[in-house]
Structures are given as C-alpha cells and as structure tokens.
Design a protein around this motif. Sequence first.
Motif, PDB file in Angstrom:
ATOM      1  N   LEU A 180       0.817  -1.211   0.000  1.00 28.15           N
ATOM      2  CA  LEU A 180       0.000   0.000   0.000  1.00 28.15           C
ATOM      3  C   LEU A 180       0.858   1.272   0.000  1.00 28.15           C
ATOM      4  O   LEU A 180       0.399   2.336  -0.394  1.00 28.15           O
ATOM      5  N   HIS A 181       2.094   1.138   0.424  1.00 28.79           N
ATOM      6  CA  HIS A 181       3.033   2.260   0.421  1.00 28.79           C
ATOM      7  C   HIS A 181       4.013   2.187  -0.741  1.00 28.79           C
ATOM      8  O   HIS A 181       5.029   2.887  -0.748  1.00 28.79           O
ATOM      9  N   GLY A 182       3.737   1.332  -1.723  1.00 28.07           N
ATOM     10  CA  GLY A 182       4.592   1.226  -2.900  1.00 28.07           C
ATOM     11  C   GLY A 182       5.800   0.339  -2.710  1.00 28.07           C
ATOM     12  O   GLY A 182       6.761   0.430  -3.459  1.00 28.07           O
ATOM     13  N   GLY A 183       5.786  -0.536  -1.714  1.00 26.29           N
ATOM     14  CA  GLY A 183       6.926  -1.405  -1.439  1.00 26.29           C
ATOM     15  C   GLY A 183       6.545  -2.869  -1.430  1.00 26.29           C
ATOM     16  O   GLY A 183       5.576  -3.277  -2.055  1.00 26.29           O
ATOM     17  N   ASP A 184       7.315  -3.661  -0.679  1.00 28.22           N
ATOM     18  CA  ASP A 184       7.075  -5.099  -0.601  1.00 28.22           C
ATOM     19  C   ASP A 184       7.848  -5.663   0.594  1.00 28.22           C
ATOM     20  O   ASP A 184       8.623  -4.948   1.234  1.00 28.22           O
ATOM     21  N   VAL A 185       7.641  -6.935   0.863  1.00 26.02           N
ATOM     22  CA  VAL A 185       8.427  -7.683   1.841  1.00 26.02           C
ATOM     23  C   VAL A 185       9.014  -8.879   1.119  1.00 26.02           C
ATOM     24  O   VAL A 185       8.309  -9.577   0.393  1.00 26.02           O
ATOM     25  N   GLU A 186      10.322  -9.087   1.303  1.00 26.26           N
ATOM     26  CA  GLU A 186      11.004 -10.232   0.701  1.00 26.26           C
ATOM     27  C   GLU A 186      11.607 -11.077   1.807  1.00 26.26           C
ATOM     28  O   GLU A 186      11.847 -10.592   2.913  1.00 26.26           O
ATOM     29  N   VAL A 187      11.879 -12.346   1.488  1.00 26.21           N
ATOM     30  CA  VAL A 187      12.504 -13.243   2.457  1.00 26.21           C
ATOM     31  C   VAL A 187      13.644 -13.989   1.785  1.00 26.21           C
ATOM     32  O   VAL A 187      13.582 -14.314   0.597  1.00 26.21           O
ATOM     33  N   ALA A 188      14.694 -14.233   2.552  1.00 17.85           N
ATOM     34  CA  ALA A 188      15.858 -14.988   2.077  1.00 17.85           C
ATOM     35  C   ALA A 188      16.483 -15.684   3.274  1.00 17.85           C
ATOM     36  O   ALA A 188      16.157 -15.386   4.428  1.00 17.85           O
ATOM     37  N   ALA A 189      17.395 -16.598   2.993  1.00 12.73           N
ATOM     38  CA  ALA A 189      18.157 -17.224   4.077  1.00 12.73           C
ATOM     39  C   ALA A 189      19.056 -16.164   4.701  1.00 12.73           C
ATOM     40  O   ALA A 189      19.665 -15.355   4.000  1.00 12.73           O
ATOM     41  N   ALA A 190      19.126 -16.149   6.028  1.00 18.39           N
ATOM     42  CA  ALA A 190      19.990 -15.195   6.730  1.00 18.39           C
ATOM     43  C   ALA A 190      21.432 -15.688   6.671  1.00 18.39           C
ATOM     44  O   ALA A 190      21.685 -16.894   6.706  1.00 18.39           O
ATOM     45  N   PRO A 191      22.397 -14.782   6.608  1.00 24.90           N
ATOM     46  CA  PRO A 191      23.809 -15.185   6.526  1.00 24.90           C
ATOM     47  C   PRO A 191      24.267 -16.053   7.702  1.00 24.90           C
ATOM     48  O   PRO A 191      25.090 -16.938   7.540  1.00 24.90           O
ATOM     49  N   GLN A 192      23.717 -15.829   8.890  1.00 24.62           N
ATOM     50  CA  GLN A 192      24.127 -16.589  10.074  1.00 24.62           C
ATOM     51  C   GLN A 192      23.209 -17.786  10.331  1.00 24.62           C
ATOM     52  O   GLN A 192      23.246 -18.376  11.389  1.00 24.62           O
ATOM     53  N   GLY A 193      22.401 -18.154   9.347  1.00 24.31           N
ATOM     54  CA  GLY A 193      21.420 -19.227   9.508  1.00 24.31           C
ATOM     55  C   GLY A 193      20.082 -18.607   9.851  1.00 24.31           C
ATOM     56  O   GLY A 193      20.007 -17.479  10.312  1.00 24.31           O
ATOM     57  N   GLY A 194      19.026 -19.325   9.631  1.00 24.51           N
ATOM     58  CA  GLY A 194      17.702 -18.771   9.886  1.00 24.51           C
ATOM     59  C   GLY A 194      17.176 -18.032   8.673  1.00 24.51           C
ATOM     60  O   GLY A 194      17.517 -18.344   7.539  1.00 24.51           O
ATOM     61  N   SER A 195      16.328 -17.044   8.933  1.00 23.09           N
ATOM     62  CA  SER A 195      15.664 -16.305   7.860  1.00 23.09           C
ATOM     63  C   SER A 195      15.903 -14.816   8.003  1.00 23.09           C
ATOM     64  O   SER A 195      16.132 -14.313   9.097  1.00 23.09           O
ATOM     65  N   CYS A 196      15.796 -14.121   6.873  1.00 21.31           N
ATOM     66  CA  CYS A 196      15.907 -12.671   6.855  1.00 21.31           C
ATOM     67  C   CYS A 196      14.726 -12.115   6.065  1.00 21.31           C
ATOM     68  O   CYS A 196      14.584 -12.397   4.875  1.00 21.31           O
ATOM     69  N   PHE A 197      13.850 -11.381   6.733  1.00 20.57           N
ATOM     70  CA  PHE A 197      12.712 -10.742   6.096  1.00 20.57           C
ATOM     71  C   PHE A 197      13.050  -9.273   5.928  1.00 20.57           C
ATOM     72  O   PHE A 197      13.501  -8.615   6.877  1.00 20.57           O
TER      73      PHE A 197
END
Length: 124
Positions: free
Chosen positions: A78-95
Amino acid sequence: MALSNLTDNAVKHALPGEVRIAARVDEQNRLYLSVSDQGPGLPPGAVERLFERGERGVAQQIRGFGLGLWAARRIAQLHGGDVEVAAAPQGGSCFTLILPHSAPKPSTSAPSLSSGQPYATAKN
C-alpha cells in the motif's frame, strides 16, 4: 506495524540466538529494513505461502493467527513497497521490508512545531 510484525515473528521463531535489525537506503532511494534470526529457516516451497492470509508456517505450536506476514506485505504494498525473504547469513531467515524513501517535503499550509503558532486548536 509492518516492522513490528517482522520483528515479532523473528523473536517467536528464532532459536536461542540473535535477532538483528538493519536499515539501509539504496541508489534508487528505497529504504530496506531487514529483520534476521537464527531460527530453523524456511523449508523449500514455503516462502510464498507464508504471505497468505491465515498461513502459520511450519511451527504450528507457536501462538498467532497467521496474519503478521500477510499484513506486513499488504502494508508495504500500500506504500509502494514489498516484503522479501531470504536465508539469513548466520542461519535462519531474513525478512526485508522495502519502501520508497523520500525526504519529507516542507509544508507551507500548516504551521511548524517550531513556529510558535499552535499546531492544532480546539473550540468549545
């Protein structure tokens, strides 16, 4: 609210370890707010499903209604953006919450807080 939802999810799903929040602005003046954890990460094929309304991911025993990631992405869009997800460098997830970033424009119609004039008035 979107950043709060991402942070809340990282805290809920992370194994004992760090939850990191980082911010940066790129060359196109987009703001990136990233929340990463050291949790178990995401199984293949789960990424897009996580953003569906009511989806609770793989850890069903964790409290929630499955609205956090859906709401975060919807707010970003709604603000012209988005949310992405990837593997975090130290393990886990990065949103990462991605939003257009621009400097606030000075307003000439409303008094500023430093002008000495009341910002808002009320009449009885």
